[in-house]
Structure formats: structure tokens, C-alpha cells
Design a protein around this motif. Structure first.
Motif, mmCIF file in Angstrom:
data_model
loop_
_atom_site.group_PDB
_atom_site.id
_atom_site.type_symbol
_atom_site.label_atom_id
_atom_site.label_comp_id
_atom_site.label_asym_id
_atom_site.label_seq_id
_atom_site.Cartn_x
_atom_site.Cartn_y
_atom_site.Cartn_z
ATOM 1 N N GLY A 2 78.050 -46.625 35.794
ATOM 2 C CA GLY A 2 78.935 -46.433 34.659
ATOM 3 C C GLY A 2 78.697 -45.104 33.972
ATOM 4 N N GLU A 3 79.371 -44.947 32.859
ATOM 5 C CA GLU A 3 79.283 -43.699 32.105
ATOM 6 C C GLU A 3 79.099 -44.021 30.626
ATOM 7 O OE1 GLU A 3 82.624 -40.541 30.801
ATOM 8 O OE2 GLU A 3 82.358 -40.765 32.955
ATOM 9 N N ILE A 4 78.237 -43.270 29.968
ATOM 10 C CA ILE A 4 78.053 -43.402 28.530
ATOM 11 C C ILE A 4 78.506 -42.094 27.895
ATOM 12 C CG2 ILE A 4 76.392 -43.710 26.667
ATOM 13 C CD1 ILE A 4 74.767 -45.431 28.630
ATOM 14 N N SER A 5 79.445 -42.210 26.970
ATOM 15 C CA SER A 5 80.007 -41.033 26.300
ATOM 16 C C SER A 5 79.654 -41.097 24.817
ATOM 17 C CB SER A 5 81.525 -41.003 26.471
ATOM 18 O OG SER A 5 81.870 -41.007 27.837
ATOM 19 N N PRO A 6 78.614 -40.386 24.413
ATOM 20 C CA PRO A 6 78.229 -40.432 23.000
ATOM 21 C C PRO A 6 78.980 -39.396 22.175
ATOM 22 C CG PRO A 6 76.596 -39.212 24.222
ATOM 23 C CD PRO A 6 77.627 -39.691 25.223
ATOM 24 N N GLY A 7 79.095 -39.693 20.889
ATOM 25 C CA GLY A 7 79.611 -38.727 19.931
ATOM 26 C C GLY A 7 78.506 -37.741 19.591
ATOM 27 N N LEU A 8 78.553 -37.224 18.400
ATOM 28 C CA LEU A 8 77.570 -36.231 17.967
ATOM 29 C C LEU A 8 76.195 -36.892 17.821
ATOM 30 C CD1 LEU A 8 77.063 -33.311 17.056
ATOM 31 C CD2 LEU A 8 77.640 -34.051 14.722
ATOM 32 N N VAL A 9 75.250 -36.416 18.607
ATOM 33 C CA VAL A 9 73.879 -36.930 18.574
ATOM 34 C C VAL A 9 72.979 -35.834 18.017
ATOM 35 C CG1 VAL A 9 71.975 -37.894 19.923
ATOM 36 C CG2 VAL A 9 74.337 -38.347 20.617
ATOM 37 N N GLU A 10 72.143 -36.183 17.079
ATOM 38 C CA GLU A 10 71.238 -35.204 16.474
ATOM 39 C C GLU A 10 70.103 -34.898 17.448
ATOM 40 O OE1 GLU A 10 68.713 -34.488 12.397
ATOM 41 O OE2 GLU A 10 70.252 -36.041 12.451
ATOM 42 N N THR A 11 70.194 -33.727 18.079
ATOM 43 C CA THR A 11 69.191 -33.280 19.059
ATOM 44 C C THR A 11 68.929 -31.789 18.843
ATOM 45 O OG1 THR A 11 70.811 -32.592 20.719
ATOM 46 C CG2 THR A 11 70.114 -34.904 20.788
ATOM 47 N N GLU A 12 68.139 -31.217 19.688
ATOM 48 C CA GLU A 12 67.872 -29.776 19.652
ATOM 49 C C GLU A 12 69.009 -28.965 20.278
ATOM 50 O OE1 GLU A 12 65.280 -28.123 18.251
ATOM 51 O OE2 GLU A 12 64.779 -30.079 17.404
ATOM 52 N N PHE A 13 69.967 -29.638 20.890
ATOM 53 C CA PHE A 13 71.047 -28.935 21.580
ATOM 54 C C PHE A 13 71.824 -28.016 20.640
ATOM 55 C CE2 PHE A 13 75.492 -28.581 22.878
ATOM 56 C CZ PHE A 13 75.335 -27.988 24.112
ATOM 57 N N ALA A 14 72.169 -28.502 19.455
ATOM 58 C CA ALA A 14 72.981 -27.684 18.534
ATOM 59 C C ALA A 14 72.263 -26.398 18.150
ATOM 60 C CB ALA A 14 73.345 -28.489 17.287
ATOM 61 N N ALA A 15 70.968 -26.498 17.877
ATOM 62 C CA ALA A 15 70.206 -25.299 17.505
ATOM 63 C C ALA A 15 70.186 -24.295 18.658
ATOM 64 C CB ALA A 15 68.789 -25.672 17.094
ATOM 65 N N ALA A 16 70.023 -24.795 19.867
ATOM 66 C CA ALA A 16 70.005 -23.899 21.032
ATOM 67 C C ALA A 16 71.395 -23.307 21.275
ATOM 68 C CB ALA A 16 69.530 -24.659 22.264
ATOM 69 N N HIS A 17 72.417 -24.134 21.158
ATOM 70 C CA HIS A 17 73.787 -23.672 21.409
ATOM 71 C C HIS A 17 74.232 -22.667 20.337
ATOM 72 C CE1 HIS A 17 77.930 -23.775 22.703
ATOM 73 N NE2 HIS A 17 78.309 -24.099 21.478
ATOM 74 N N MET A 18 73.911 -22.968 19.086
ATOM 75 C CA MET A 18 74.317 -22.092 17.979
ATOM 76 C C MET A 18 73.355 -20.936 17.759
ATOM 77 S SD MET A 18 75.284 -24.940 15.190
ATOM 78 C CE MET A 18 76.881 -25.692 15.140
ATOM 79 N N LYS A 19 72.214 -21.016 18.409
ATOM 80 C CA LYS A 19 71.161 -20.012 18.270
ATOM 81 C C LYS A 19 70.692 -19.887 16.814
ATOM 82 C CE LYS A 19 72.509 -17.367 22.342
ATOM 83 N NZ LYS A 19 73.091 -18.465 23.016
ATOM 84 N N SER A 20 70.746 -21.033 16.108
ATOM 85 C CA SER A 20 70.335 -21.039 14.703
ATOM 86 C C SER A 20 69.993 -22.464 14.274
ATOM 87 C CB SER A 20 71.459 -20.496 13.822
ATOM 88 O OG SER A 20 71.183 -20.759 12.469
ATOM 89 N N ARG A 21 68.736 -22.654 13.879
ATOM 90 C CA ARG A 21 68.334 -23.979 13.384
ATOM 91 C C ARG A 21 69.030 -24.298 12.063
ATOM 92 N NH1 ARG A 21 64.433 -26.499 16.122
ATOM 93 N NH2 ARG A 21 63.082 -25.260 17.449
ATOM 94 N N SER A 22 69.231 -23.303 11.218
ATOM 95 C CA SER A 22 69.874 -23.564 9.921
ATOM 96 C C SER A 22 71.339 -23.972 10.111
ATOM 97 C CB SER A 22 69.749 -22.362 8.986
ATOM 98 O OG SER A 22 70.390 -21.240 9.525
ATOM 99 N N ASP A 23 72.036 -23.341 11.053
ATOM 100 C CA ASP A 23 73.420 -23.740 11.331
ATOM 101 C C ASP A 23 73.469 -25.164 11.889
ATOM 102 O OD1 ASP A 23 74.337 -21.294 10.472
ATOM 103 O OD2 ASP A 23 74.726 -20.510 12.493
ATOM 104 N N ALA A 24 72.532 -25.487 12.746
ATOM 105 C CA ALA A 24 72.470 -26.841 13.302
ATOM 106 C C ALA A 24 72.182 -27.856 12.199
ATOM 107 C CB ALA A 24 71.412 -26.914 14.394
#
Length: 67
Positions: A2-24
């Protein structure tokens, strides 16, 4: 399988993607998020289901997710 499709999960991904911990942090403060444990419960439900149960898709979202 099967497949699991999560919404917004609080992880380190946003900081890495945005290149900013404060923006995340701002993103997570301004939007409801799932925690890793929420997704883990969905995974466990899927893999622990009895053999006669086939779970195809699980969509998991925070109750007030805006996007």
C-alpha cells in the motif's frame, strides 16, 4: 502493498529544503503539522493488519491543514 500519503510532517526536511531553520520554524508554527509518531501509527496499522485485510492507501493530514 500500500501507500501512505502524509500531510505536513514536522521533520528536518523543511530546514534542508528551505536552507533555513528559522524559515522552517515559521512554517511549522504557522501550520498544523503531523509528528513522526502519527505516520508511524499509519505504517503499523498497514503492516499489522491481518492477512485477509489489504490496505491500499492511507491519507493522513492534520485536521486544519491549509494546503
Amino acid at each position: 502493498m500500500g501507500e501512505i500519503s502524509p500531510g505536513l510532517v514536522e521533520t528536518e526536511f523543511a530546514a534542508a529544503h528551505m536552507k533555513s531553520r528559522s524559515d522552517a520554524s515559521r512554517l511549522y508554527r504557522s501550520n498544523p503539522t503531523l509528528q513522526a509518531a502519527d505516520v508511524t501509527r499509519a505504517v503499523l496499522y498497514m503492516v499489522m493488519s491481518p492477512p485477509h485485510v489489504e490496505v491500499h492507501d492511507i491519507l493522513v493530514r492534520p485536521t486544519a491543514q491549509k494546503f
